[in-house]
Design an enzyme around this catalytic site. Structure first.
Site, PDB file in Angstrom:
ATOM      1  N   LYS A 197       0.754   4.129  -2.785  1.00 59.17           N
ATOM      2  CA  LYS A 197       0.316   5.461  -2.375  1.00 59.17           C
ATOM      3  C   LYS A 197       1.430   6.501  -2.547  1.00 59.17           C
ATOM      4  O   LYS A 197       1.164   7.691  -2.710  1.00 59.17           O
ATOM      5  CB  LYS A 197      -0.185   5.445  -0.926  1.00 59.17           C
ATOM      6  CG  LYS A 197      -1.538   4.724  -0.752  1.00 59.17           C
ATOM      7  CD  LYS A 197      -2.646   5.374  -1.557  1.00 59.17           C
ATOM      8  CE  LYS A 197      -4.034   5.002  -1.080  1.00 59.17           C
ATOM      9  NZ  LYS A 197      -5.099   5.467  -2.010  1.00 59.17           N
TER      10      LYS A 197
ATOM     11  N   TYR B 284       0.841  -1.203   0.000  1.00 64.56           N
ATOM     12  CA  TYR B 284       0.000   0.000   0.000  1.00 64.56           C
ATOM     13  C   TYR B 284       0.884   1.266   0.000  1.00 64.56           C
ATOM     14  O   TYR B 284       0.609   2.225  -0.723  1.00 64.56           O
ATOM     15  CB  TYR B 284      -0.873  -0.077   1.249  1.00 64.56           C
ATOM     16  CG  TYR B 284      -1.860   1.034   1.484  1.00 64.56           C
ATOM     17  CD1 TYR B 284      -3.048   1.120   0.752  1.00 64.56           C
ATOM     18  CD2 TYR B 284      -1.648   1.985   2.493  1.00 64.56           C
ATOM     19  CE1 TYR B 284      -3.981   2.119   1.008  1.00 64.56           C
ATOM     20  CE2 TYR B 284      -2.573   2.981   2.754  1.00 64.56           C
ATOM     21  CZ  TYR B 284      -3.739   3.045   2.009  1.00 64.56           C
ATOM     22  OH  TYR B 284      -4.657   4.033   2.271  1.00 64.56           O
TER      23      TYR B 284
HETATM   24  N1  LIG Z   1      -9.739   5.860   6.050  1.00 60.73           N
HETATM   25  C1  LIG Z   1      -8.475   6.267   6.215  1.00 60.73           C
HETATM   26  O1  LIG Z   1      -7.994   6.469   7.331  1.00 60.73           O
HETATM   27  C2  LIG Z   1      -7.606   6.499   5.012  1.00 60.73           C
HETATM   28  C3  LIG Z   1      -6.313   6.991   5.224  1.00 60.73           C
HETATM   29  C4  LIG Z   1      -5.487   7.238   4.153  1.00 60.73           C
HETATM   30  C5  LIG Z   1      -5.951   7.005   2.866  1.00 60.73           C
HETATM   31  N2  LIG Z   1      -7.193   6.504   2.668  1.00 60.73           N
HETATM   32  C6  LIG Z   1      -7.617   6.250   1.296  1.00 60.73           C
HETATM   33  O2  LIG Z   1      -8.846   6.902   1.053  1.00 60.73           O
HETATM   34  C7  LIG Z   1      -9.557   6.204   0.033  1.00 60.73           C
HETATM   35  C8  LIG Z   1     -10.994   5.944   0.487  1.00 60.73           C
HETATM   36  O3  LIG Z   1     -10.952   5.038   1.589  1.00 60.73           O
HETATM   37  P1  LIG Z   1     -12.118   4.924   2.685  1.00 60.73           P
HETATM   38  O4  LIG Z   1     -11.457   4.971   3.995  1.00 60.73           O
HETATM   39  O5  LIG Z   1     -13.231   5.857   2.386  1.00 60.73           O
HETATM   40  O6  LIG Z   1     -12.571   3.395   2.449  1.00 60.73           O
HETATM   41  P2  LIG Z   1     -13.993   2.728   2.174  1.00 60.73           P
HETATM   42  O7  LIG Z   1     -13.774   1.267   2.254  1.00 60.73           O
HETATM   43  O8  LIG Z   1     -15.023   3.326   3.047  1.00 60.73           O
HETATM   44  O9  LIG Z   1     -14.304   3.150   0.663  1.00 60.73           O
HETATM   45  C9  LIG Z   1     -13.518   2.704  -0.406  1.00 60.73           C
HETATM   46  C10 LIG Z   1     -14.425   2.314  -1.561  1.00 60.73           C
HETATM   47  O10 LIG Z   1     -13.596   1.816  -2.635  1.00 60.73           O
HETATM   48  C11 LIG Z   1     -14.322   0.783  -3.280  1.00 60.73           C
HETATM   49  N3  LIG Z   1     -13.460  -0.135  -4.028  1.00 60.73           N
HETATM   50  C12 LIG Z   1     -12.512  -0.962  -3.530  1.00 60.73           C
HETATM   51  N4  LIG Z   1     -11.992  -1.722  -4.502  1.00 60.73           N
HETATM   52  C13 LIG Z   1     -12.613  -1.358  -5.663  1.00 60.73           C
HETATM   53  C14 LIG Z   1     -12.528  -1.797  -7.022  1.00 60.73           C
HETATM   54  N5  LIG Z   1     -11.705  -2.779  -7.388  1.00 60.73           N
HETATM   55  N6  LIG Z   1     -13.307  -1.195  -7.944  1.00 60.73           N
HETATM   56  C15 LIG Z   1     -14.183  -0.228  -7.573  1.00 60.73           C
HETATM   57  N7  LIG Z   1     -14.315   0.221  -6.309  1.00 60.73           N
HETATM   58  C16 LIG Z   1     -13.545  -0.337  -5.367  1.00 60.73           C
HETATM   59  C17 LIG Z   1     -15.005   0.056  -2.124  1.00 60.73           C
HETATM   60  O11 LIG Z   1     -16.110  -0.736  -2.577  1.00 60.73           O
HETATM   61  C18 LIG Z   1     -15.403   1.197  -1.207  1.00 60.73           C
HETATM   62  O12 LIG Z   1     -16.742   1.613  -1.435  1.00 60.73           O
HETATM   63  C19 LIG Z   1      -8.745   4.946  -0.267  1.00 60.73           C
HETATM   64  O13 LIG Z   1      -7.932   5.158  -1.402  1.00 60.73           O
HETATM   65  C20 LIG Z   1      -7.876   4.790   0.963  1.00 60.73           C
HETATM   66  O14 LIG Z   1      -6.708   4.069   0.717  1.00 60.73           O
HETATM   67  C21 LIG Z   1      -8.044   6.250   3.706  1.00 60.73           C
END
Ligand SMILES: NC(=O)c1ccc[n+]([C@@H]2O[C@H](COP(=O)([O-])OP(=O)(O)OC[C@H]3O[C@@H](n4cnc5c(N)ncnc54)[C@H](O)[C@@H]3O)[C@@H](O)[C@H]2O)c1
Length: 287
Positions: free
Chosen positions: A177, A173
């Site tokens: 990223k 990851y």
């Molecule tokens: N939550 C955190 O603390 C955090 C921190 C840093 C970065 N991020 C990044 O933020 C972004 C959103 O994450 P989140 O926390 O809202 O997670 P989340 O799981 O709530 O939402 C992510 C969405 O991506 C969709 N997804 C996953 N694989 C997929 C695919 N192959 N095709 C289409 N859709 C797909 C999932 O179905 C989900 O609805 C991600 O890129 C994550 O890595 C999140």
């Protein structure tokens, strides 16, 4: 604050919202941060395309926006499939009557493991979803960004503190990223000069979604029939020590709305001279 933003927006000639008339694709918009980005963008007058592998939740998000007076289209599918990327861009352009202004590459999940136990499948999936997918989507959308019609164009790639600083247990990851930082800068340098495209990276810290909820709650995704559990083990959270969130100056995680607000800020004309940057939205973590 809202009044002041509305006033600035008015001065910038965006009378019906900061993103009035723009068409935005948001990947991973069926829940979490992406769903909030879609809601906030629609509130600001954007037509939003909800892209996510979860068809039922995508429809729910789109229906809610449409019934509240916004404009949304759910285009569900798996971003790891090339045919879906083509379909997504085509349907977004049809929805936008030939225009796409914004792409937010937000879809993702984590599939952790220590270096010596990380499988090729774990590695390849994370690099594909967080690195190759944003590239393929932007490449497919090139005809809608490499144009001169005087309208704003914006690409926002979502990164993480793991990408900027590394994180034990997340070598796959972290690598992906970190990669989008270069992706955004390259888009900014290639498509900025002639077409005025802005491209930025937003790196989140700890945001409350199912990715950071207790693993014991049982959220998972499936990769080729294999269940991948999501979340952080409760034990690991407790081991953080007596002062919660000691590593975060604001001493709390962020909400999905706070994370999405930063994306709106960068997408909006208030950031019209910001390009090629990596913006940390972390409550001050990793200064
Ligand atoms: N939550 C955190 O603390 C955090 C921190 C840093 C970065 N991020 C990044 O933020 C972004 C959103 O994450 P989140 O926390 O809202 O997670 P989340 O799981 O709530 O939402 C992510 C969405 O991506 C969709 N997804 C996953 N694989 C997929 C695919 N192959 N095709 C289409 N859709 C797909 C999932 O179905 C989900 O609805 C991600 O890129 C994550 O890595 C999140």
């Amino acid at each position: 604050m809202a009044d002041r933003i509305a006033q600035i927006a008015g001065q910038l000639n965006y009378p019906k919202g900061l993103l009035s008339g723009q068409v935005a694709i948001i990947t991973g918009a069926a829940q979490g941060i992406g769903a909030e980005i879609a809601r906030l963008f629609a509130n600001e007058g954007a037509k939003v395309v909800i892209s996510d592998i979860d068809a039922a939740k995508s429809k729910e998000v789109a229906d809610k926006i449409n019934s509240g007076g916004g404009k949304a289209l759910a285009v569900p599918g798996d971003l790891l499939k090339d045919e879906y990327i083509k379909e997504l861009i085509k349907r977004a352009a049809d929805f936008g009557q030939g225009k796409i202004h914004i792409i937010v590459n937000n879809a993702g999940f984590t599939w952790d493991g220590v270096i010596h136990k990380m499988t090729d499948k774990q590695w390849d999936t994370m690099i594909a979803l967080h690195g190759t997918v944003p590239f393929k989507l932007v490449r497919e959308a090139a005809p809608y960004f490499r144009i001169k019609d005087g309208e704003p164009r914006n690409i926002i790639n979502i990164s993480s503190t793991s990408g900027l600083h590394g994180n034990a247990g997340q070598i796959n990851y972290s690598m992906a990223k970190a990669g989008v930082v270069g992706l955004s800068k390259t888009i900014a340098k290639e498509w900025g000069p002639s077409f005025g495209v802005r491209a930025n990276t937003i790196a989140f810290g700890h945001i409350e979604t199912r990715l950071t909820a207790n693993k014991e709650l049982g959220a998972f995704v499936e990769v080729d029939g294999q269940k991948v559990a999501l979340g952080i083990p409760g034990q690991q959270k407790q081991a953080a020590g007596p002062v919660p969130y000691l590593d975060i100056p604001l001493r709390r995680p962020g909400t999905a709305t706070e994370a999405a607000s930063a994306v709106l800020a960068i997408a909006s004309p208030l950031s019209s001279y910001i390009s090629g940057q990596t913006i940390s939205v972390t409550g001050g973590r990793n200064m």
